[in-house]
Design an enzyme around this catalytic site. Structure first.
Site, PDB file in Angstrom:
ATOM      1  N   ARG A   1      39.014  51.904  -4.803  1.00  0.00           N
ATOM      2  CA  ARG A   1      38.885  50.469  -5.403  1.00  0.00           C
ATOM      3  C   ARG A   1      37.405  50.422  -5.833  1.00  0.00           C
ATOM      4  O   ARG A   1      36.544  51.537  -5.482  1.00  0.00           O
ATOM      5  CB  ARG A   1      39.104  49.554  -4.242  1.00  0.00           C
ATOM      6  CG  ARG A   1      40.470  49.605  -3.420  1.00  0.00           C
ATOM      7  CD  ARG A   1      40.620  48.862  -2.131  1.00  0.00           C
ATOM      8  NE  ARG A   1      41.988  48.336  -1.774  1.00  0.00           N
ATOM      9  CZ  ARG A   1      42.504  49.262  -0.832  1.00  0.00           C
ATOM     10  NH1 ARG A   1      41.693  50.376  -0.413  1.00  0.00           N
ATOM     11  NH2 ARG A   1      43.780  49.233  -0.367  1.00  0.00           N
TER      12      ARG A   1
ATOM     13  N   LYS B   1      39.710  48.839   2.705  1.00  0.00           N
ATOM     14  CA  LYS B   1      40.304  47.566   2.950  1.00  0.00           C
ATOM     15  C   LYS B   1      40.989  47.701   4.040  1.00  0.00           C
ATOM     16  O   LYS B   1      41.715  48.409   4.529  1.00  0.00           O
ATOM     17  CB  LYS B   1      41.195  47.292   1.698  1.00  0.00           C
ATOM     18  CG  LYS B   1      41.759  45.961   1.910  1.00  0.00           C
ATOM     19  CD  LYS B   1      42.755  45.692   0.881  1.00  0.00           C
ATOM     20  CE  LYS B   1      43.205  44.272   0.513  1.00  0.00           C
ATOM     21  NZ  LYS B   1      44.275  43.981  -0.589  1.00  0.00           N
TER      22      LYS B   1
ATOM     23  N   HIS C   1      40.453  47.374 -11.866  1.00  0.00           N
ATOM     24  CA  HIS C   1      41.486  47.810 -10.727  1.00  0.00           C
ATOM     25  C   HIS C   1      42.585  48.741 -11.260  1.00  0.00           C
ATOM     26  O   HIS C   1      43.365  49.398 -10.363  1.00  0.00           O
ATOM     27  CB  HIS C   1      42.065  46.669 -10.125  1.00  0.00           C
ATOM     28  CG  HIS C   1      42.332  46.886  -8.722  1.00  0.00           C
ATOM     29  ND1 HIS C   1      41.700  47.440  -7.676  1.00  0.00           N
ATOM     30  CD2 HIS C   1      43.734  46.903  -7.986  1.00  0.00           C
ATOM     31  CE1 HIS C   1      42.508  47.800  -6.389  1.00  0.00           C
ATOM     32  NE2 HIS C   1      43.354  47.313  -6.679  1.00  0.00           N
TER      33      HIS C   1
ATOM     34  N   ARG D   1      42.773  52.457 -10.385  1.00  0.00           N
ATOM     35  CA  ARG D   1      43.420  52.961  -9.227  1.00  0.00           C
ATOM     36  C   ARG D   1      44.877  52.805  -9.198  1.00  0.00           C
ATOM     37  O   ARG D   1      45.668  53.878  -8.868  1.00  0.00           O
ATOM     38  CB  ARG D   1      42.843  51.757  -8.131  1.00  0.00           C
ATOM     39  CG  ARG D   1      43.784  52.004  -6.671  1.00  0.00           C
ATOM     40  CD  ARG D   1      43.053  51.059  -5.783  1.00  0.00           C
ATOM     41  NE  ARG D   1      44.069  50.856  -4.818  1.00  0.00           N
ATOM     42  CZ  ARG D   1      43.961  51.570  -3.409  1.00  0.00           C
ATOM     43  NH1 ARG D   1      43.137  52.343  -3.372  1.00  0.00           N
ATOM     44  NH2 ARG D   1      44.605  51.389  -2.541  1.00  0.00           N
TER      45      ARG D   1
ATOM     46  N   HIS E   1      47.010  52.823   2.304  1.00  0.00           N
ATOM     47  CA  HIS E   1      48.050  51.789   2.572  1.00  0.00           C
ATOM     48  C   HIS E   1      48.659  51.706   3.749  1.00  0.00           C
ATOM     49  O   HIS E   1      48.967  52.811   4.297  1.00  0.00           O
ATOM     50  CB  HIS E   1      49.251  51.832   1.552  1.00  0.00           C
ATOM     51  CG  HIS E   1      48.894  51.301   0.230  1.00  0.00           C
ATOM     52  ND1 HIS E   1      49.408  51.792  -1.123  1.00  0.00           N
ATOM     53  CD2 HIS E   1      47.940  50.692  -0.500  1.00  0.00           C
ATOM     54  CE1 HIS E   1      48.866  51.446  -2.155  1.00  0.00           C
ATOM     55  NE2 HIS E   1      47.912  50.775  -1.896  1.00  0.00           N
TER      56      HIS E   1
ATOM     57  N   TYR F   1      54.644  51.454  -7.181  1.00  0.00           N
ATOM     58  CA  TYR F   1      54.186  52.428  -8.467  1.00  0.00           C
ATOM     59  C   TYR F   1      55.319  53.096  -8.894  1.00  0.00           C
ATOM     60  O   TYR F   1      55.226  53.709 -10.178  1.00  0.00           O
ATOM     61  CB  TYR F   1      52.882  53.260  -8.007  1.00  0.00           C
ATOM     62  CG  TYR F   1      51.726  52.790  -7.642  1.00  0.00           C
ATOM     63  CD1 TYR F   1      50.996  51.884  -8.392  1.00  0.00           C
ATOM     64  CD2 TYR F   1      51.269  52.614  -6.368  1.00  0.00           C
ATOM     65  CE1 TYR F   1      49.861  51.369  -8.279  1.00  0.00           C
ATOM     66  CE2 TYR F   1      50.034  51.848  -5.850  1.00  0.00           C
ATOM     67  CZ  TYR F   1      49.471  51.223  -6.903  1.00  0.00           C
ATOM     68  OH  TYR F   1      48.255  50.604  -6.632  1.00  0.00           O
TER      69      TYR F   1
END
Length: 285
Positions: free
Chosen positions: A134, A159, A225, A228, A251, A260
């Site tokens: 990120r 994150k 972004h 990424r 994640h 994705y």
């Protein structure tokens, strides 16, 4: 939020929960605006006022993202700080449309990095794509986070407050070394801001990306972004399992990573129709 004691408790609760600084500011701002509307102590307000306020935001045309942010801020205030039974309020959360991420093609990524002439900016985009970082994760990198022996990048406090390791490519390492040698970077932040004690701002990186995107004619929908997103998509297309990709991306749930699959090139994934297998790919003469 004039009640200073309540305000301090609310902020303390958010910090104890481990919310990012940006989340804390956003929640506090939402709560302050809610309180100002009714000009009353939050303890005197409840389900009726909250529903009315969220409905007003919708009528004003506010985005679903903002409305849900206010919903979360108010829920945290009443449920955690004021210890109310939020579930009994029966306040519906605004349903957001799930949009597919925008990823650049491999050729567009190549163009982005090779056509970025500023060594600092080139190193930033190269490292972002190398490990699927990120923007904030990239600007927060320090020299010690780059492990050239094991070819990996240490991401600290990503994150959700999670730490992880991700991939360092030979190309990104080469770009980093050239940049560090030219700019004489030895310690602290790799990508410094106006002074050596602060990192480069995320807004600067976003601005640079936008300039190069327009200059090179890259996908108009793309944001910084998207670099990424491109990493994730291209990794899947190269044969990396979704479970390994989940760890690299940081994640919590594999469902987040699975989005994705929807934008990956099916031919690159070597996915074919079961009908062709059943009928042996027979073509009409």
């Amino acid at each position: 939020m004039e009640n200073t004691k309540l305000r301090e408790q609310f902020i303390r609760d958010m910090k104890l929960k481990g919310f990012a600084e940006g989340t804390q500011k956003a929640y506090l701002s939402c709560v302050i605006l809610f309180v100002k509307k009714y000009n009353r102590n939050p303890q005197e307000l409840g389900e009726t006022e909250i529903k009315e306020y969220l409905f007003q935001l919708s009528e004003e045309g506010r985005s679903k993202t903002y409305i849900n942010q206010c919903y979360s801020g108010l829920r945290f205030l009443y449920e955690t700080t004021l210890k109310r039974d939020w579930e009994s309020y029966k306040i519906p959360r605004s349903k957001q449309k799930k949009r597919l991420p925008v990823a650049l093609s491999q050729q567009e990524i190549y163009t982005l990095i090779t056509e970025t002439k500023n060594l600092k900016h080139k190193a930033i985009f190269s490292v972002m794509y190398s490990g699927g970082l990120r923007v904030k994760e990239t600007t927060s990198l320090k020299a010690d986070d780059i492990d050239s022996k094991q070819m990996r990048i240490y991401v600290s406090d990503g994150k959700g407050g999670k730490d992880r390791y991700t991939i360092l490519s030979n190309t990104a390492l080469k770009d980093l070394r050239e940049y560090c040698k030219t700019y004489r970077i030895t310690d602290s932040y790799l990508f410094k801001g106006r002074d050596s004690e602060t990192p480069l701002s995320n807004r600067t990186v976003q601005s640079v990306f936008k300039q190069i995107k327009e200059k090179e004619g890259l996908d108009k929908r793309a944001t910084v972004h998207s670099i990424r997103h491109s990493f994730a998509t291209h990794m899947l297309e190269s044969g990396v399992s979704i479970y390994h990709l989940q760890r690299l991306m940081g994640h919590t749930q594999v469902q987040t990573t699975s989005k994705y699959l929807h934008i990956s090139n099916l031919s690159a994934l070597q996915i074919t129709s079961v009908q062709d297998k059943l009928f042996g790919s027979v073509k009409e003469l």
